[in-house]
Design an enzyme around this catalytic site. Structure first.
Site, PDB file in Angstrom:
ATOM      1  N   ASP A 175       6.370  -0.350  -3.289  1.00 16.62           N
ATOM      2  CA  ASP A 175       5.081  -1.062  -3.754  1.00 16.62           C
ATOM      3  C   ASP A 175       5.169  -2.039  -2.402  1.00 16.62           C
ATOM      4  O   ASP A 175       5.757  -2.772  -2.552  1.00 16.62           O
ATOM      5  CB  ASP A 175       5.228  -2.039  -5.121  1.00 16.62           C
ATOM      6  CG  ASP A 175       2.697  -2.110  -5.368  1.00 16.62           C
ATOM      7  OD1 ASP A 175       2.459  -2.603  -4.483  1.00 16.62           O
ATOM      8  OD2 ASP A 175       3.225  -2.587  -6.177  1.00 16.62           O
ATOM      9  N   ASP A 176       3.814  -2.033  -1.261  1.00 16.05           N
ATOM     10  CA  ASP A 176       3.993  -3.272   0.063  1.00 16.05           C
ATOM     11  C   ASP A 176       4.966  -3.506   1.115  1.00 16.05           C
ATOM     12  O   ASP A 176       5.290  -4.349   1.337  1.00 16.05           O
ATOM     13  CB  ASP A 176       3.636  -5.295  -0.666  1.00 16.05           C
ATOM     14  CG  ASP A 176       2.670  -4.744  -1.499  1.00 16.05           C
ATOM     15  OD1 ASP A 176       1.568  -3.478  -1.467  1.00 16.05           O
ATOM     16  OD2 ASP A 176       1.883  -6.034  -1.679  1.00 16.05           O
ATOM     17  N   CYS A 182      -2.870  -0.590  -4.001  1.00 19.00           N
ATOM     18  CA  CYS A 182      -2.442  -0.388  -4.956  1.00 19.00           C
ATOM     19  C   CYS A 182      -3.382   1.082  -5.749  1.00 19.00           C
ATOM     20  O   CYS A 182      -2.590   2.445  -5.637  1.00 19.00           O
ATOM     21  CB  CYS A 182      -2.664  -1.027  -5.476  1.00 19.00           C
ATOM     22  SG  CYS A 182      -1.439  -2.515  -4.950  1.00 19.00           S
ATOM     23  N   ARG A 206      -2.535   5.089  -5.417  1.00 16.58           N
ATOM     24  CA  ARG A 206      -2.130   5.988  -5.702  1.00 16.58           C
ATOM     25  C   ARG A 206      -2.682   7.253  -6.332  1.00 16.58           C
ATOM     26  O   ARG A 206      -2.227   8.066  -7.057  1.00 16.58           O
ATOM     27  CB  ARG A 206      -1.216   4.994  -7.474  1.00 16.58           C
ATOM     28  CG  ARG A 206      -0.477   4.013  -6.368  1.00 16.58           C
ATOM     29  CD  ARG A 206      -0.344   2.708  -7.718  1.00 16.58           C
ATOM     30  NE  ARG A 206       1.201   2.294  -7.695  1.00 16.58           N
ATOM     31  CZ  ARG A 206       1.642   1.471  -6.568  1.00 16.58           C
ATOM     32  NH1 ARG A 206       1.344   1.279  -5.967  1.00 16.58           N
ATOM     33  NH2 ARG A 206       2.583   1.241  -6.663  1.00 16.58           N
ATOM     34  N   LYS A 223       5.652   1.599 -11.618  1.00 16.90           N
ATOM     35  CA  LYS A 223       4.220   0.718 -11.794  1.00 16.90           C
ATOM     36  C   LYS A 223       3.159   2.095 -11.672  1.00 16.90           C
ATOM     37  O   LYS A 223       3.161   2.756 -10.643  1.00 16.90           O
ATOM     38  CB  LYS A 223       4.137  -0.017 -10.547  1.00 16.90           C
ATOM     39  CG  LYS A 223       2.393  -0.765 -10.231  1.00 16.90           C
ATOM     40  CD  LYS A 223       2.507  -1.351  -8.881  1.00 16.90           C
ATOM     41  CE  LYS A 223       0.626  -1.193  -8.623  1.00 16.90           C
ATOM     42  NZ  LYS A 223       0.912  -2.345  -7.939  1.00 16.90           N
ATOM     43  N   HIS A 252      -0.706   1.752 -12.943  1.00 14.30           N
ATOM     44  CA  HIS A 252      -1.855   1.443 -11.463  1.00 14.30           C
ATOM     45  C   HIS A 252      -3.693   2.248 -11.775  1.00 14.30           C
ATOM     46  O   HIS A 252      -3.878   2.343 -10.919  1.00 14.30           O
ATOM     47  CB  HIS A 252      -1.681   0.381 -10.379  1.00 14.30           C
ATOM     48  CG  HIS A 252      -2.221  -0.590 -10.713  1.00 14.30           C
ATOM     49  ND1 HIS A 252      -1.639  -1.359  -9.220  1.00 14.30           N
ATOM     50  CD2 HIS A 252      -3.266  -1.015 -10.815  1.00 14.30           C
ATOM     51  CE1 HIS A 252      -2.701  -2.801  -9.863  1.00 14.30           C
ATOM     52  NE2 HIS A 252      -3.404  -2.471 -10.564  1.00 14.30           N
ATOM     53  N   SER A 277      -0.340  -4.230 -11.310  1.00 14.67           N
ATOM     54  CA  SER A 277       0.968  -4.938 -10.418  1.00 14.67           C
ATOM     55  C   SER A 277       1.757  -5.420 -11.694  1.00 14.67           C
ATOM     56  O   SER A 277       1.426  -6.893 -12.053  1.00 14.67           O
ATOM     57  CB  SER A 277      -0.207  -5.412  -9.182  1.00 14.67           C
ATOM     58  OG  SER A 277      -0.367  -4.713  -8.522  1.00 14.67           O
ATOM     59  N   HIS A 335       6.449  -5.944  -4.232  1.00 12.10           N
ATOM     60  CA  HIS A 335       5.198  -6.878  -4.103  1.00 12.10           C
ATOM     61  C   HIS A 335       5.725  -7.438  -4.957  1.00 12.10           C
ATOM     62  O   HIS A 335       6.634  -7.967  -5.387  1.00 12.10           O
ATOM     63  CB  HIS A 335       4.329  -5.836  -5.618  1.00 12.10           C
ATOM     64  CG  HIS A 335       2.669  -5.780  -5.636  1.00 12.10           C
ATOM     65  ND1 HIS A 335       2.806  -7.435  -6.250  1.00 12.10           N
ATOM     66  CD2 HIS A 335       1.928  -5.353  -5.513  1.00 12.10           C
ATOM     67  CE1 HIS A 335       1.466  -7.941  -6.193  1.00 12.10           C
ATOM     68  NE2 HIS A 335       0.463  -6.458  -5.612  1.00 12.10           N
ATOM     69  N   ASP A 387       3.051   2.749  -0.721  1.00 14.00           N
ATOM     70  CA  ASP A 387       1.544   2.195  -0.678  1.00 14.00           C
ATOM     71  C   ASP A 387       0.304   1.814  -0.462  1.00 14.00           C
ATOM     72  O   ASP A 387      -0.652   2.574  -0.249  1.00 14.00           O
ATOM     73  CB  ASP A 387       1.760   2.106  -2.487  1.00 14.00           C
ATOM     74  CG  ASP A 387       1.285   0.368  -2.755  1.00 14.00           C
ATOM     75  OD1 ASP A 387       2.527  -0.189  -1.241  1.00 14.00           O
ATOM     76  OD2 ASP A 387       0.752   0.003  -3.673  1.00 14.00           O
ATOM     77  N   ASN A 388       1.187   1.596   0.503  1.00  9.15           N
ATOM     78  CA  ASN A 388       0.475   0.616   1.838  1.00  9.15           C
ATOM     79  C   ASN A 388       1.310  -0.545   3.095  1.00  9.15           C
ATOM     80  O   ASN A 388       2.334  -0.407   2.106  1.00  9.15           O
ATOM     81  CB  ASN A 388      -0.473  -0.396   0.974  1.00  9.15           C
ATOM     82  CG  ASN A 388      -0.213  -0.855   0.024  1.00  9.15           C
ATOM     83  OD1 ASN A 388      -0.972  -0.879  -0.383  1.00  9.15           O
ATOM     84  ND2 ASN A 388       0.055  -2.475   0.589  1.00  9.15           N
ATOM     85  N   LYS A 391      -1.848  -4.719   5.022  1.00  3.84           N
ATOM     86  CA  LYS A 391      -2.048  -4.323   3.485  1.00  3.84           C
ATOM     87  C   LYS A 391      -3.453  -4.523   3.671  1.00  3.84           C
ATOM     88  O   LYS A 391      -4.310  -6.009   4.442  1.00  3.84           O
ATOM     89  CB  LYS A 391      -1.479  -5.145   2.576  1.00  3.84           C
ATOM     90  CG  LYS A 391      -2.208  -5.184   0.849  1.00  3.84           C
ATOM     91  CD  LYS A 391      -1.423  -5.209   0.064  1.00  3.84           C
ATOM     92  CE  LYS A 391      -1.799  -5.216  -1.587  1.00  3.84           C
ATOM     93  NZ  LYS A 391      -0.746  -5.478  -2.750  1.00  3.84           N
TER      94      LYS A 391
END
Length: 488
Positions: A39-40, A79, A83, A132, A134, A157, A233, A285-286, A306
């Site tokens: 994540d991130d 997010c 996904r 996660k 989401h 998140s 994240h 994811d980004n 992001k």
């Protein structure tokens, strides 16, 4: 004579042997798949993509033994949308999943969408998601209702809790109106109703333990394992194993623990004799949440992060590993996207693709390093929300006029407190990503034919997926799932 001392020794030996997992016998079994989704994590946050302030030995080894994808994209740089695309092989705008769904949301993944888990279940795979999700926190949207046998993790998140920087100055009663307590879910049930700092510190460890146990339990059958980590994240949390170990602050500690997790999962595959039967995909994811400064990573040499569809937001580090199938120590520079994972897996296991339209294409020729293999996409489209902001074809990327958030050169925040973004505007701009990966020099005037070609491609995309900025409704979009709120 058989003495008590000998009995103790034999008992200890038996216990020691039983602690090892017997390797699975060599068979022509279908391949396993492990998808590790961070994540991130920014483009430059791990060793194979340029990180030097801390060590990522397990990811370094994964890259050395596998294939690095330098031009790998997510559908949207946020997010839930990201996904949704990975799970369904569809651009998130097609299936109505936008932004980051919060605890007040009544939306989620539509019941008619076919996920990676459901693709694998066609062929009798064991499936699990640890991390996660989401894609909606209400029961009908959770993993067990969408093709996964097991689930353990956060429904959204880890900053969606009453300690969010935006509300922490308020009394708890007021905070809870915006951000209720963060739950941890196992299966369909809440296991921990109020996740706190102590639990967040253990998330990476817990997800890893569940992943390793799942591999060991299912060593005799094919499986698909999805590990969408909550880190990196914000708020950043790390276990004592890695706290203050990186020498590069809390962010470095957290990345090192994620790297440890990758090592634990790959080691479990080796220990069970499944390494040559398993394809591992590692991606993010980004890009980094730059407003958080020292609690965020880096997308260098790419532009922005992001929340934007510049490459710093939507181009992510990606490594693919499958000993004997994916060539070791190689690099793929062809553009590909997370939407391609589902059709590629379906092709590898002989599963049927969904009857409805998807956007991804089979990229196995790129993954296996087939000679002269090229991206199967004539162009890639980049939406922010419901507006088409850019398209890429080959090394050309054309941005359409749009606003975007930026720090404008100022530093991000410190200690987990973000700074505010400014808003900037870009006009119609063409970039040659081979020469200018940072999207700094507009060459539209020098290449009007390229601009015309990409504008024509964009017209096709808009007919299908729409463009809110131009008030065009696409003919190919589907609604997300909805749950009506019950009246008191």
């Amino acid at each position: 004579m058989y003495s008590s001392a000998m009995h103790v020794r034999w008992t200890l030996l038996a216990l020691l042997l039983s602690s090892f997992v017997a390797p699975a016998p060599a068979t022509d079994r279908p391949p396993n798949f492990v998808i590790i989704y961070i994540d991130d994590m920014g483009y430059a946050d791990i060793g194979p993509f340029g990180a030097r302030a801390y060590k990522t030995p397990n990811l370094d080894r994964l890259a050395k033994e596998g294939r690095v994808f330098t031009d790998f994209y997510v559908s949207q740089a946020v997010c839930s949308a990201s996904r949704a695309a990975l799970m369904t092989g569809c651009h998130s705008v097609r299936i109505g999943i936008l932004g980051a769904l919060g605890p007040q949301s009544r939306s989620g993944i539509g019941q008619e969408e076919i996920t990676l888990g459901e693709i694998a279940k066609q062929k009798g795979y064991a499936t699990a998601c640890f991390g996660k999700w989401h894609l909606g926190h209400l029961r009908q949207f959770l993993p067990l209702q969408h093709g996964f046998d097991e689930y353990f993790g956060l429904p959204y998140s880890n900053d969606m809790w009453p300690y969010h920087p935006g509300v922490r100055q308020l009394p708890m009663e007021e905070r809870l109106k915006k951000w209720p307590h963060l739950p941890l879910i196992e299966g369909n049930d809440i296991k921990i109703p109020q996740v706190g700092d102590a639990e967040q510190n253990q998330l990476t460890t817990w997800y890893t333990q569940h992943a390793v146990a799942f591999i060991e339990k299912n060593k005799g059958r094919p499986f698909l394992l999805y590990v969408p980590h909550s880190m990196v994240h914000v708020p950043l949390h790390v276990s004592d194993k890695f706290r203050d170990k990186s020498g590069a602050g809390l962010f470095g500690d957290v990345v090192m623990e994620v790297d440890w997790s990758v090592g634990q999962i790959v080691e479990a595959l080796r220990r069970t004799g499944l390494d040559r039967d398993t394809c591992v995909v590692f991606a993010s994811d980004n890009g980094p949440w730059l407003s958080y400064g020292d609690h965020a990573g880096s997308a260098l040499p790419l532009r922005e992060g992001k929340g934007t569809m510049f490459d710093g937001g939507c181009r992510v580090p990606c490594i693919m590993w499958w000993p004997g199938k994916i060539p070791a120590g190689t690099t793929c520079r062809e553009p590909a996207m997370t939407i391609d994972i589902l059709p590629t897996i379906a092709g590898l296991i002989g599963a049927k693709l969904p009857d409805h339209k998807i956007d991804g294409l089979d990229i196995w020729p790129l993954m296996c390093g087939r000679e002269n293999a090229r991206s199967p996409h004539e162009f890639l489209s980049f939406y922010w929300g419901e507006s088409l902001e850019a398209v890429r074809s080959g090394n050309w990327k054309l941005h359409f006029p749009h606003k975007y958030r930026t720090l404008g050169g100022k530093p991000g925040g410190a200690g987990g407190i973000p700074v505010e973004y400014a808003t900037a505007q870009i006009g119609l701009s063409l970039f040659d990503l081979a020469k200018d990966p940072g999207e700094t020099t507009d060459v539209a005037a020098q290449h009007p034919d390229v601009v015309r070609h990409l504008e024509a491609s964009a017209g096709q995309i808009r007919q299908d997926l729409g463009d809110k900025a131009l008030k065009i409704r696409g003919t190919g979009i589907r609604a997300c799932g909805k749950v009506e709120a019950t009246k008191p």
